[in-house]
Structures are given as structure tokens and as C-alpha cells.
Design an enzyme around this catalytic site. Structure first.
Site, PDB file in Angstrom:
ATOM      1  N   GLY A 236       5.048 -10.056   4.780  1.00 36.59           N
ATOM      2  CA  GLY A 236       5.802  -9.945   6.028  1.00 36.59           C
ATOM      3  C   GLY A 236       5.092 -10.662   7.168  1.00 36.59           C
ATOM      4  O   GLY A 236       3.857 -10.664   7.250  1.00 36.59           O
ATOM      5  N   GLU A 237       5.885 -11.241   8.065  1.00 37.29           N
ATOM      6  CA  GLU A 237       5.312 -11.924   9.239  1.00 37.29           C
ATOM      7  C   GLU A 237       4.734 -10.936  10.255  1.00 37.29           C
ATOM      8  O   GLU A 237       4.039 -11.334  11.168  1.00 37.29           O
ATOM      9  CB  GLU A 237       6.380 -12.801   9.912  1.00 37.29           C
TER      10      GLU A 237
ATOM     11  N   HIS B  92       9.050   1.110   3.448  1.00 41.05           N
ATOM     12  CA  HIS B  92      10.114   1.203   4.449  1.00 41.05           C
ATOM     13  C   HIS B  92      10.995  -0.032   4.308  1.00 41.05           C
ATOM     14  O   HIS B  92      10.772  -0.858   3.395  1.00 41.05           O
ATOM     15  CB  HIS B  92       9.526   1.341   5.859  1.00 41.05           C
TER      16      HIS B  92
ATOM     17  N   GLN C 208     -10.194  -2.413   2.859  1.00 40.84           N
ATOM     18  CA  GLN C 208      -9.690  -3.042   4.085  1.00 40.84           C
ATOM     19  C   GLN C 208      -9.623  -2.080   5.262  1.00 40.84           C
ATOM     20  O   GLN C 208      -9.182  -2.440   6.339  1.00 40.84           O
ATOM     21  CB  GLN C 208      -8.341  -3.715   3.841  1.00 40.84           C
TER      22      GLN C 208
ATOM     23  N   SER D 172       6.592  -0.159  10.290  1.00 41.24           N
ATOM     24  CA  SER D 172       5.237  -0.054   9.748  1.00 41.24           C
ATOM     25  C   SER D 172       5.096   1.331   9.144  1.00 41.24           C
ATOM     26  O   SER D 172       5.662   2.302   9.664  1.00 41.24           O
ATOM     27  CB  SER D 172       4.226  -0.225  10.889  1.00 41.24           C
TER      28      SER D 172
ATOM     29  N   MET E 274       0.849  -1.190   0.000  1.00 40.56           N
ATOM     30  CA  MET E 274       0.000   0.000   0.000  1.00 40.56           C
ATOM     31  C   MET E 274       0.888   1.245   0.000  1.00 40.56           C
ATOM     32  O   MET E 274       0.465   2.323   0.416  1.00 40.56           O
ATOM     33  CB  MET E 274      -0.936  -0.013   1.212  1.00 40.56           C
TER      34      MET E 274
ATOM     35  N   HIS F 234       9.365  -3.427   3.578  1.00 41.73           N
ATOM     36  CA  HIS F 234       9.003  -3.693   2.174  1.00 41.73           C
ATOM     37  C   HIS F 234      10.251  -4.008   1.348  1.00 41.73           C
ATOM     38  O   HIS F 234      10.228  -4.879   0.478  1.00 41.73           O
ATOM     39  CB  HIS F 234       8.332  -2.461   1.546  1.00 41.73           C
TER      40      HIS F 234
END
Ligand code: PAF
Length: 254
Positions: free
Chosen positions: A147-148, A34, A61, A185, A30, A37
Site C-alpha cells: 500500500g502507498e 481491513h 520491526q 490502518s 501483519m 489489505h
């Protein structure tokens, strides 16, 4: 790097022989890129012949319209970062391109999507699964990277791929953290310097306090508004608000 704003042009290119016999790695995002990503892009670059990234702030979402409005948008910087990371194709569609049906058709999961994050964000995972399904159908990747940090999202996307026999491998990539432990994030940029300084306490408490309800109490004492702290299978997951900004994280239980 090719930038595709219109799905028709992209689909025509994707049908061409240039992709024949070449593996495609896909990183849906989206934007507001950072280092987290970038780690997904790096892995996609290392494991595939072609790397495709999408950059779409998916409105379906966001259960809270205010969260959608304030979601950071940094398109020019994102495109520069994607190019530097060796991305070959970026899809930058608008809402109409992705949702020509105005979201009449959607994917729903009715167990895992209803607990934890899903219990606090009604409809969130319907939006995530639906957009990911649409993007997978457009890109037709061999591998897709997640990503976890968004663990519940990752488990649900894996489940969707299995349930619908989709020919894509879901690759889980470890959470990237700042030196002080805060999970990276896009929302971190919305915190004030004081908020940013306090934020790493979230993962520290998740990790160090034995019992979920004790962890909740400790987070509240530290000034976080807590949505949930719960143990699920081998993980502990949590979501808090700090300065009105929602942070999520998870740690593996000892
Ligand atoms: O994790 C995200 O950034 C989003 O949920 C995703 C997977 C790109 C779908 O919009």
C-alpha cells in the site's frame, strides 16, 4: 485455502509442480486485516493465477516493545477474510520459523531508511526489509503488493528489489481511506471513539496547509503529538501520536 504454519511444509509444496507455469501474487501482512489489505488481495487475485498471503506480526520491526504487545491480533477473522478474498495459501509462521538465526543476519539500507519514519523508529526498516526479503525467498512471487500509505516502506522495498536483482515486480496500491479521510490502518482500532473522530484532521491538515512547519503547528494546536511533517520528493509525509497511538500518512504535493 491452505494454511501453512511451518516453513518446511510450505517449501516442499512450493517446490512441487502445482506452481509450475502459474503466476504467484503475494500480499505480506501483519494481520488485523481491513479494507486496505482487501484491496491488495483483490488486485493480487485479479492479476495472478495463485494468491499467497503471509500473516506475521514481525517483532524485528517494532522498535517499541509496547507497540508490539498491543498490536491488534485477530487471526480467526483474518483467515475468514483471506478465504473470502480468494487467497489460496496463507503463511502463518512464528518467530522461530522466520528467524532461525535469531536475526543475526539482516538487511540494512543506509540513506532513505534513516530519515522521516526511520529517524523516529531506529531499526524499523532493517526489520521490515529483512522480513520481506525472507518472505520473498520463501514465496518466490512474481508480483508483490504494497500500500502507498506506508510510502517510505514501499520505496525502500522497491530499492531493495532493484539493488539485489530480485525477480519480483513490486505493485503499489493506492491508500484506502475511510469516508472521513482517515487512512485505514490496523492501529485505528486502538483509538477511542473521540480519538477516532479527531483522527481525520491529521490528513486534512497534511493536505491543506502549505508549509510543513505550519502544518506541524496546526496539528499540535489540534491536540496531536507530532513526530514529523516533512516534504520528500513529490510527497508530504507525516507521523503523529493520538492517545499514544502512532498514525502515519502521506499526501502528494500540489
Ligand atoms: O506493512 C506491513 O504490514 C509490514 O511492514 C510488512 C510489509 C508485512 C512486513 O512485516
Amino acid at each position: 485455502m491452505n494454511i501453512w504454519r511451518h516453513i518446511d511444509g510450505w517449501r516442499e509444496a512450493r517446490a512441487g509442480t502445482v506452481f509450475t507455469g502459474r503466476s504467484i501474487g503475494f500480499v505480506p501482512t501483519m494481520g488485523a486485516l481491513h479494507a486496505g489489505h482487501l484491496s491488495l488481495l483483490e488486485r493480487a487475485r485479479a492479476e495472478n493465477d495463485v494468491v499467497v498471503m503471509s500473516l506475521f506480526v514481525n517483532p524485528t520491526q517494532f522498535n517499541d516493545p509496547k507497540d508490539f504487545e498491543k498490536y491488534p491480533q485477530t487471526l480467526d477473522a483474518d483467515l475468514r477474510a483471506a478465504e473470502a478474498a480468494g487467497v489460496d495459501h496463507v503463511l502463518v509462521p512464528d518467530r522461530q520459523e522466520i528467524y532461525p538465526d535469531d536475526y543475526r543476519y539482516r538487511i540494512t539500507e543506509d540513506r532513505l531508511s534513516r530519515i522521516l519514519e526511520g529517524a523516529h523508529r531506529p531499526g524499523h526498516f532493517d526489520g521490515v526489509l529483512t522480513v520481506v526479503m525472507r518472505l520473498f525467498n520463501l514465496v518466490r512471487p512474481d508480483r508483490a503488493y504494497f500500500g502507498e500509505k506506508d510510502l517510505q516502506q514501499l520505496l525502500l522495498i522497491r530499492g531493495m528489489v532493484e539493488a539485489f536483482f530480485m525477480p519480483v515486480e513490486i505493485v503499489a496500491c493506492p491508500t484506502v481511506r475511510a469516508e472521513d479521510g482517515l487512512a485505514l490502518s490496523s492501529r485505528n482500532t486502538l483509538l477511542s471513539p473521540e480519538g477516532r473522530a479527531k483522527a481525520p484532521t491529521f490528513s486534512a491538515i497534511l493536505r491543506s496547509v502549505e508549509d510543513p512547519s505550519a502544518a506541524r503547528a496546526e496539528l499540535e494546536r489540534a491536540g496531536f503529538e507530532v513526530d514529523y511533517v516533512e516534504d520528500y520528493e513529490q510527497w508530504r509525509l507525516g507521523a503523529v501520536r493520538l492517545e499514544g497511538i502512532r498514525l502515519i500518512d502521506n499526501v502528494r504535493r500540489q
